[in-house]
Design a protein around this motif. Structure first.
Motif, short mmCIF file in Angstrom:
data_model
loop_
_atom_site.label_atom_id
_atom_site.label_comp_id
_atom_site.label_asym_id
_atom_site.label_seq_id
_atom_site.Cartn_x
_atom_site.Cartn_y
_atom_site.Cartn_z
N VAL A 1 70.93 75.40 36.01
CA VAL A 1 71.87 74.87 36.97
C VAL A 1 71.52 73.39 37.18
CG1 VAL A 1 70.45 75.57 38.95
CG2 VAL A 1 72.88 75.15 39.29
N ALA A 2 72.54 72.57 37.37
CA ALA A 2 72.32 71.13 37.56
C ALA A 2 72.76 70.72 38.96
CB ALA A 2 73.09 70.33 36.52
N PHE A 3 71.99 69.81 39.54
CA PHE A 3 72.28 69.30 40.88
C PHE A 3 72.36 67.79 40.84
CE2 PHE A 3 69.59 73.08 41.40
CZ PHE A 3 70.37 73.88 42.22
N GLY B 1 71.68 60.35 44.18
CA GLY B 1 72.64 60.26 43.09
C GLY B 1 72.08 60.61 41.74
N GLU B 2 70.84 61.11 41.69
CA GLU B 2 70.20 61.46 40.43
C GLU B 2 70.55 62.89 40.03
OE1 GLU B 2 68.39 59.39 38.56
OE2 GLU B 2 68.68 57.77 40.01
N ARG B 3 70.70 63.12 38.72
CA ARG B 3 70.97 64.46 38.20
C ARG B 3 69.65 65.19 37.98
NH1 ARG B 3 74.31 67.67 34.52
NH2 ARG B 3 73.02 68.46 32.79
N SER C 1 66.03 68.44 51.83
CA SER C 1 66.76 67.72 50.80
C SER C 1 68.20 68.22 50.76
CB SER C 1 66.11 67.92 49.42
OG SER C 1 64.81 67.39 49.39
N ALA C 2 69.09 67.31 50.42
CA ALA C 2 70.51 67.65 50.26
C ALA C 2 70.85 67.56 48.78
CB ALA C 2 71.38 66.70 51.08
#
Length: 676
Positions: free
Chosen positions: A501-503, A508-510, A582-583
């Motif tokens: 899964v990617a966040f 703004g970092e992936r 963290s968001a």
């Protein structure tokens, strides 16, 4: 005057709840008033009755004297408590209450007028022998007169609203070139916040401390002080940390400050609870009158904690005509109390106000800790009002013990769903100068870099949060897929790739997280873009407890056990554990095409707000630092400036428009070096 039977609270949020609690203790029925934005707020539910008074803008609801008086008439209330802010220091409101036969919980209207005008109050205090800060205080002074006076006084100066408070309508000016803009902005902000754009000047005392004294006066002429509070830790003239008693204050100076505060209250025949604010010279020997607040202060709980008194109850008893049963000798202070203010704001974006829905709110219930909160799960923090979420107050036998308890309380406070200053406050409390009680009013600005989160710490925090979020999401999907419950989360019928899964994090970092579950309790997780995770470089995770319905996980990560709290709304997921939150935003597995907005050169709204002024037009050339648009949010102005020389390609907003955070305001083309 007689006993009060039913009291209307002409305010909202945490102070409304605070007043309602004291009324319940006294056996007084209560009425709340609310705007459309607050229809489902906790304070509305806590009152015996509640009356809708208008749409969200304060001018059409909480500042409407007519609607509040009508709400009192409809419900049969016989008294009104204004709280702080809004109409709390509005003499016309106090007069309207009296004309309607309502008891106003506060001083007489003439006292509010005298102290509400900072210009008039300075003159009264000087006549009473209370020292005042050098300044310029001509009634109705023009912008040019203010500019000339500032130069004559000597910069730096504070441009201040005569009717102001809470940092609104105030500008610090260090250079003559910035005077005109500062005066104009202060006038606009003062007019919007207080309906009065009268300004005056004060000479800046560099390195001063902000000391204030709580006073009480009754209708018989009795006045006592309830000791002082230190409020020097401020940001943009807004207090963020308050404590009582003030540390490092010589006893003779402390006594003189108390005496001056009582003299100030007697000079205006003060009735009720009020606060006399002073500035203390850096050497601690001299002090000056700053202002008198004719209301309950935000920070009144620290005084309550050290004295054991209920200031709201005392306000009500005084309003009922009861004499003060406290002699000055009978007032005692025990221990030390410290308060911090939890705000919805973004410390990584110049502390701009944040708005949104509180998804999860938890506060500690332990000895020595008091939390005055205005929100709970599901509450909306809107752009219309002050962004304060809660006040967290710690009391202990010593200052060191109170600090330790406050740190613990912050570590165990959860507010997920929007950005807050919780982690910043925690770092603030660890600073050596705060620990030693050595702060002055410039502390936050001078130590901004030290109070910021170190980049490496932020990176590790976000990466760990992403790994926890990946496990939480996988467990959630596994629970929903009941037909496949026998399979482990992330199961694959071949090992060509692991589940992932990617966040996107708040920077703004992936962050892409691969995960593999041996059982629902035993996991491997790793960050990276690979197809398969390498167990030798992966992190071992054991799920010890999980109650995803309540948003709680207990994980063992590389041998370290910890509780984690999770909150989710749409593609946003909030993670907190170990005192760090963290968001994250879950990214789609397929990449979208080109973005609709957000191209290079776009200047966007840093937060939701109302467009107050547009200072440019298409085709206009601007220099770096020029103000292009001014936004108003939560009663404060925020300029949007050009980051570099450029030419305005397009405008996307107009004056009066309400915009969301991130909305494109101006398109700006960079100028070539030859053009610039």
């Amino acid at each position: 005057m007689g006993r009060i039977r039913k009291l209307l609270v002409a305010n909202r949020g945490e102070i409304a709840l605070r007043i309602l609690r004291s009324c319940a203790d006294m056996g007084i029925a209560t009425v709340a008033v609310y705007s459309e934005a607050d229809r489902d707020a906790p304070f509305v539910r806590a009152a015996d009755e509640a009356v809708w008074i208008g749409p969200p803008p304060a001018a059409e609801s909480y500042l409407s004297i007519e609607r509040i008086i009508e709400a009192a008439r409809r419900t049969g209330a016989d008294a009104v408590h204004p709280g702080y802010g809004f109409l709390a220091e509005n003499a016309a409101f106090a007069e309207a209450c009296a004309a309607a036969g309502l008891v106003f919980i506060g001083p007489r209207p003439e006292t509010i007028v005298a102290m509400g005008s900072k210009i008039a109050s300075r003159r009264i205090m000087a006549a009473a022998g209370v020292p005042v800060i050098p300044g310029y205080e001509k009634e109705g002074a023009s912008d040019e007169e203010l500019r000339q006076a500032a130069v004559a006084l000597g910069l730096p100066v504070l441009v201040k609203a005569s009717a102001g408070g809470g940092g609104r309508g105030m500008r610090l000016v260090r250079e003559e070139a910035h005077l005109a803009e500062a005066i104009a902005a202060a006038r606009r902000e003062a007019r919007a916040a207080f309906g009065d754009d009268t300004l005056y000047l004060e000479k800046v005392i560099e390195g001063a401390r902000h000391i204030e004294v709580q006073v009480l006066g009754d209708t018989r002429g009795n006045v006592v002080h309830l000791f002082e509070r230190e409020c020097s830790v401020q940001r943009r003239h807004q207090k963020v940390l308050e404590e009582a008693p003030a540390p490092r204050l010589d006893p003779p100076v402390r006594a003189r400050i108390h005496e001056a505060a009582v003299t100030a209250a007697r000079a205006v025949d003060y009735v009720g609870a009020g606060t006399v604010e002073m500035l203390l010279e850096p050497d601690g020997s001299s002090f000056y009158f700053l202002e008198m607040n004719t209301r309950l202060q935000v920070e009144h709980p620290v005084t309550e904690m050290i004295t054991g008194l209920d200031l709201v109850c005392l306000q009500i008893l005084i309003a009922e005509g009861e004499p003060l049963e406290l002699s000055q000798e009978a007032v005692r202070a025990e221990g030390h109390a410290i308060e911090c203010r939890l705000y919805a704001e973004d410390p990584d974006n110049e502390f701009l106000p944040a708005s949104g829905t509180v998804l999860r709110m938890r506060v500690p219930e332990v000895a020595g800790i008091r939390v005055d909160a205005g929100v709970d799960d599901g509450s909306v923090v809107s752009v219309y009002y002050d962004p304060m979420i809660a006040k967290i107050i710690a009391h202990g036998p010593t200052r060191a013990e109170a600090l330790r308890r406050l740190r613990f309380a912050l570590d165990n406070t959860t507010c997920l769903g929007l950005r807050t200053n919780r982690a910043w406050l925690r770092r603030l409390l660890e600073h050596p100068r705060i620990e030693r009680g050595e702060a002055d009013t410039t502390f936050c600005e001078r130590h901004a870099a030290e109070l910021a989160e170190p980049p490496e710490h932020a990176r590790r925090r976000r990466e760990e949060a992403a790994q926890v979020a990946a496990v939480a999401l996988a467990l959630e999907r596994w629970r929903r897929q009941s037909r496949l419950a026998a399979l482990t989360p992330g199961w694959r019928n071949n090992r060509a790739s692991d589940a992932w899964v990617a966040f996107e994090d708040e920077a703004g970092e992936r962050l892409r997280v691969l995960y593999r579950a041996e059982t629902p309790e035993r996991w491997w997780v790793a960050l990276g873009e690979e197809a398969l995770l390498d167990p030798d470089r992966a992190t071992r995770v054991r799920v010890l407890e999980h109650d995803l319905a309540d948003g709680v996980l207990r994980l063992e990560i590389d041998g370290c056990q910890r509780y984690w709290e999770i909150a989710r709304a749409d593609d946003a997921i909030w993670v907190q554990g170990g005192g760090r939150e963290s968001a994250l935003r879950v990214l789609p597995r397929l990449r979208r095409g080109s973005r609709e907005v957000g191209h290079e050169g776009d200047l966007t709204a840093p937060m939701p707000g109302k467009v107050l002024r547009v200072l440019v037009e298409p085709g206009q050339e601007v220099a770096a630092g020029d103000t292009l648009v001014i936004l108003e949010s939560m009663k404060m102005e925020t300029p949007v400036r050009a980051p570099e020389p450029g030419r305005v390609r397009a405008l996307h907003v107009q004056v009066g428009e309400q915009v969301e955070g991130g909305a494109v305001l101006v398109e700006l083309d960079a100028l070539e070096p030859a053009e610039a």
